[in-house]
Design a protein around this motif. Sequence first.
Motif, mmCIF file in Angstrom:
data_model
loop_
_atom_site.group_PDB
_atom_site.id
_atom_site.type_symbol
_atom_site.label_atom_id
_atom_site.label_comp_id
_atom_site.label_asym_id
_atom_site.label_seq_id
_atom_site.Cartn_x
_atom_site.Cartn_y
_atom_site.Cartn_z
ATOM 1 N N GLY A 46 0.792 -1.230 0.000
ATOM 2 C CA GLY A 46 0.000 0.000 0.000
ATOM 3 C C GLY A 46 0.822 1.276 0.000
ATOM 4 O O GLY A 46 0.283 2.372 0.036
ATOM 5 N N SER A 47 2.135 1.162 -0.074
ATOM 6 C CA SER A 47 3.011 2.333 -0.040
ATOM 7 C C SER A 47 3.074 3.030 -1.395
ATOM 8 O O SER A 47 2.758 2.457 -2.428
ATOM 9 C CB SER A 47 4.433 1.938 0.373
ATOM 10 N N GLU A 59 5.566 7.112 1.217
ATOM 11 C CA GLU A 59 4.355 7.260 2.006
ATOM 12 C C GLU A 59 3.939 5.833 2.326
ATOM 13 O O GLU A 59 3.440 5.114 1.461
ATOM 14 C CB GLU A 59 3.264 7.972 1.213
ATOM 15 N N ASN A 60 4.175 5.419 3.554
ATOM 16 C CA ASN A 60 3.968 4.029 3.947
ATOM 17 C C ASN A 60 2.895 3.947 5.026
ATOM 18 O O ASN A 60 3.127 4.343 6.168
ATOM 19 C CB ASN A 60 5.288 3.445 4.456
ATOM 20 N N MET A 77 8.605 7.001 13.053
ATOM 21 C CA MET A 77 9.901 7.230 12.420
ATOM 22 C C MET A 77 10.861 7.799 13.454
ATOM 23 O O MET A 77 10.443 8.422 14.426
ATOM 24 C CB MET A 77 9.770 8.228 11.264
ATOM 25 N N CYS A 78 12.133 7.621 13.212
ATOM 26 C CA CYS A 78 13.119 8.224 14.099
ATOM 27 C C CYS A 78 13.171 9.732 13.839
ATOM 28 O O CYS A 78 12.651 10.210 12.828
ATOM 29 C CB CYS A 78 14.487 7.573 13.903
ATOM 30 N N GLY A 79 13.795 10.457 14.708
ATOM 31 C CA GLY A 79 13.868 11.908 14.593
ATOM 32 C C GLY A 79 14.551 12.415 13.329
ATOM 33 O O GLY A 79 14.168 13.426 12.766
ATOM 34 N N PHE A 124 12.240 3.610 10.195
ATOM 35 C CA PHE A 124 10.836 3.562 10.614
ATOM 36 C C PHE A 124 10.554 2.268 11.341
ATOM 37 O O PHE A 124 11.325 1.321 11.303
ATOM 38 C CB PHE A 124 9.915 3.712 9.394
ATOM 39 N N THR A 125 9.423 2.221 12.012
ATOM 40 C CA THR A 125 8.981 1.016 12.715
ATOM 41 C C THR A 125 7.568 0.672 12.243
ATOM 42 O O THR A 125 6.815 1.551 11.851
ATOM 43 C CB THR A 125 9.030 1.226 14.236
#
Length: 118
Positions: free
Chosen positions: A85-86, A102-103, A109-111, A116-117
Amino acid sequence: MTELKTRARPAALVLTPAAEQRITDLMSRAPEGAIGVKLSTPRRGCSGLAYSVDYVSAENPMDEKIETPGGTFYVDGGSILYLIGSRMDWKEDDFTAGFVFENPNAKGMCGCGESFTV
């Protein structure tokens, strides 16, 4: 007997025209032996997973294969579940250039935005 109709399976992710053009650009100067460009999500960064785009020289039957006007784009079979779906785009401005994702599966997400997680 009724004939069973099947519909085409949608791609795991959508490539924008800008991303397809970038793949064309990459393939026009690919190293000898490269058969396409591959997206994977290796474990890296503060949040766990990162996006990685590299040349690929051998086809893996487990990978998702997307034909683009400028070359073949692969999505790593082990990464598909994180990417379904990304949308993958290519963005350039005066200071940076890179693929942008765009996921809908990313929960954070990290700073610095590198990982990403899910």
